[in-house]
Scaffold this active site. Structure first.
Site, PDB file in Angstrom:
ATOM      1  N   LYS A  54       0.849  -1.206   0.000  1.00 50.54           N
ATOM      2  CA  LYS A  54       0.000   0.000   0.000  1.00 50.54           C
ATOM      3  C   LYS A  54       0.884   1.254   0.000  1.00 50.54           C
ATOM      4  CE  LYS A  54      -3.987  -2.053   2.442  1.00 50.54           C
ATOM      5  NZ  LYS A  54      -4.727  -2.185   3.710  1.00 50.54           N
ATOM      6  N   GLN A  98      -4.596  -1.414  10.276  1.00 50.50           N
ATOM      7  CA  GLN A  98      -4.660  -2.663   9.510  1.00 50.50           C
ATOM      8  C   GLN A  98      -5.377  -3.744  10.319  1.00 50.50           C
ATOM      9  OE1 GLN A  98      -3.998  -3.081   6.409  1.00 50.50           O
ATOM     10  NE2 GLN A  98      -3.989  -5.292   6.199  1.00 50.50           N
ATOM     11  N   ASP A 121     -10.703   3.971   5.597  1.00 54.05           N
ATOM     12  CA  ASP A 121     -11.380   2.705   5.332  1.00 54.05           C
ATOM     13  C   ASP A 121     -12.891   2.860   5.273  1.00 54.05           C
ATOM     14  OD1 ASP A 121      -9.731   0.416   4.976  1.00 54.05           O
ATOM     15  OD2 ASP A 121      -9.035   0.611   7.034  1.00 54.05           O
TER      16      ASP A 121
HETATM   17  N1  GUN Z   1      -7.121  -6.010   6.090  1.00 55.28           N
HETATM   18  C1  GUN Z   1      -7.466  -6.575   4.908  1.00 55.28           C
HETATM   19  N2  GUN Z   1      -8.078  -5.673   4.105  1.00 55.28           N
HETATM   20  C2  GUN Z   1      -8.138  -4.518   4.800  1.00 55.28           C
HETATM   21  C3  GUN Z   1      -8.658  -3.228   4.513  1.00 55.28           C
HETATM   22  O1  GUN Z   1      -9.217  -2.948   3.438  1.00 55.28           O
HETATM   23  N3  GUN Z   1      -8.521  -2.305   5.511  1.00 55.28           N
HETATM   24  C4  GUN Z   1      -7.942  -2.582   6.702  1.00 55.28           C
HETATM   25  N4  GUN Z   1      -7.868  -1.609   7.608  1.00 55.28           N
HETATM   26  N5  GUN Z   1      -7.446  -3.775   6.998  1.00 55.28           N
HETATM   27  C5  GUN Z   1      -7.539  -4.737   6.054  1.00 55.28           C
END
Ligand code: GUN
Length: 293
Positions: A54, A98, A121
């Site tokens: 990311k 995460q 998110d």
């Molecule tokens: N873990 C797996 N996908 C995601 C996501 O889209 N956002 C977050 N915060 N954690 C994740």
């Protein structure tokens, strides 16, 4: 008939180009790039790898991205204190924690502490509430679900159909807060008739057979086979499982499903790149929220 392939990488690339241009304008105007801070709690290797990709993508689009790492001994209060500091920091536009968190942490309490303006998110109850109650999709929406919706609409476009989902039956397999529930809400808001299925659902095969749009987010490799599908269905496969032989498979058996579906996402190369792209575009929404404050 062989299904059209909905190319998530191509769609994501187009979105990322727009984000890059928007980031450039933002940087010119505010004299700093849009910024994203990601919190990694615990030592899960998969999460760490995911956050690094990311960060790399964000940097390539002209965003400032950093990862704050906390070991599992960190207390819930330490994490919340850190989030409060980030909320107050005018140079931080977007915050991500995460998931999943190690079990000792209260995920809901932590996510609630992120300012809704900075919640990249789109998982804060205020944002989800707005989505459910008003259908407002101008704010940050959860990344995988909005990616799924865009893939569905791309499938419709490729099939020569409109973006109005009126009269279509959408079936979502899975009800997680991160993917299943918000994906269902988005499809419902686009006028599809929604059936949300989960591990306690009975007669799953009958329900799947009726789906014009099928979103599969169960984490069960190859759960769905071609004979289960309604011919011509749009199939979005959210699953990703790494098999012992190194192969990556989704929740749908791609080879048999593509003989029956109208359009289908591959794994890899479907939902994954779109999740990342939607995260990047959400950073820009947050940055503009922060600028307009
Ligand atoms: N873990 C797996 N996908 C995601 C996501 O889209 N956002 C977050 N915060 N954690 C994740």
């Amino acid at each position: 008939m062989t299904a059209l392939i909905i190319d998530g990488r191509k769609l994501a690339e187009q979105s990322n180009l727009r984000t890059k241009a928007d980031a450039e304008s933002f940087t010119k105007e505010t004299k700093r790039p849009p910024s994203l801070v990601m919190l990694l709690i615990g030592a899960d290797a998969g999460s760490k790898k995911y956050l690094n990709s990311k960060k790399k993508l964000a940097n390539s689009l002209g965003l400032d991205a950093s990862i704050l790492e906390f070991d599992e001994d960190t207390t819930q209060k330490d994490i919340i204190d850190q989030i409060v500091l980030l909320n107050r920091d005018s140079e931080v536009d977007a915050i991500l924690v995460q998931l999943p968190l190690p079990s000792k942490f209260d995920e809901e309490k932590i996510l609630c502490k992120i300012s809704p303006k900075k919640d990249v998110d789109g998982l804060h109850p205020e944002l989800i509430g707005r989505l459910v109650l008003t259908g407002d999709d101008s704010c940050q929406l959860p990344c995988t679900p909005i990616g799924i919706l865009k893939l569905v609409l791309e499938g419709r476009r490729q099939l020569g159909e409109s973006s109005d989902l009126s009269g279509l039956r959408a079936v979502v397999l899975g009800r997680s807060n991160l993917v299943g529930k918000p994906s269902g809400i988005l499809l419902h808001n686009h006028n599809a008739t929604l059936t949300q299925c989960h591990s306690k659902t009975k007669d799953l095969d009958d329900i799947v057979k009726q789906a014009d749009i099928l979103v599969v987010a169960t984490g069960k490799p190859n759960l769905i086979t071609g004979d289960m599908l309604k011919p011509g269905a749009i199939v979005i496969d959210v699953g990703i499982t790494y098999l012992d032989d190194g192969k990556i498979v989704g929740d749908c058996d791609f080879e048999s499903c593509k003989l029956v579906a109208g359009a289908i996402t591959p794994v890899p190369g479907g939902v994954g790149p779109m999740t990342m792209a939607m995260l990047m575009s959400n950073v820009l929404i947050c940055a503009n929220n922060n600028k307009d404050k």
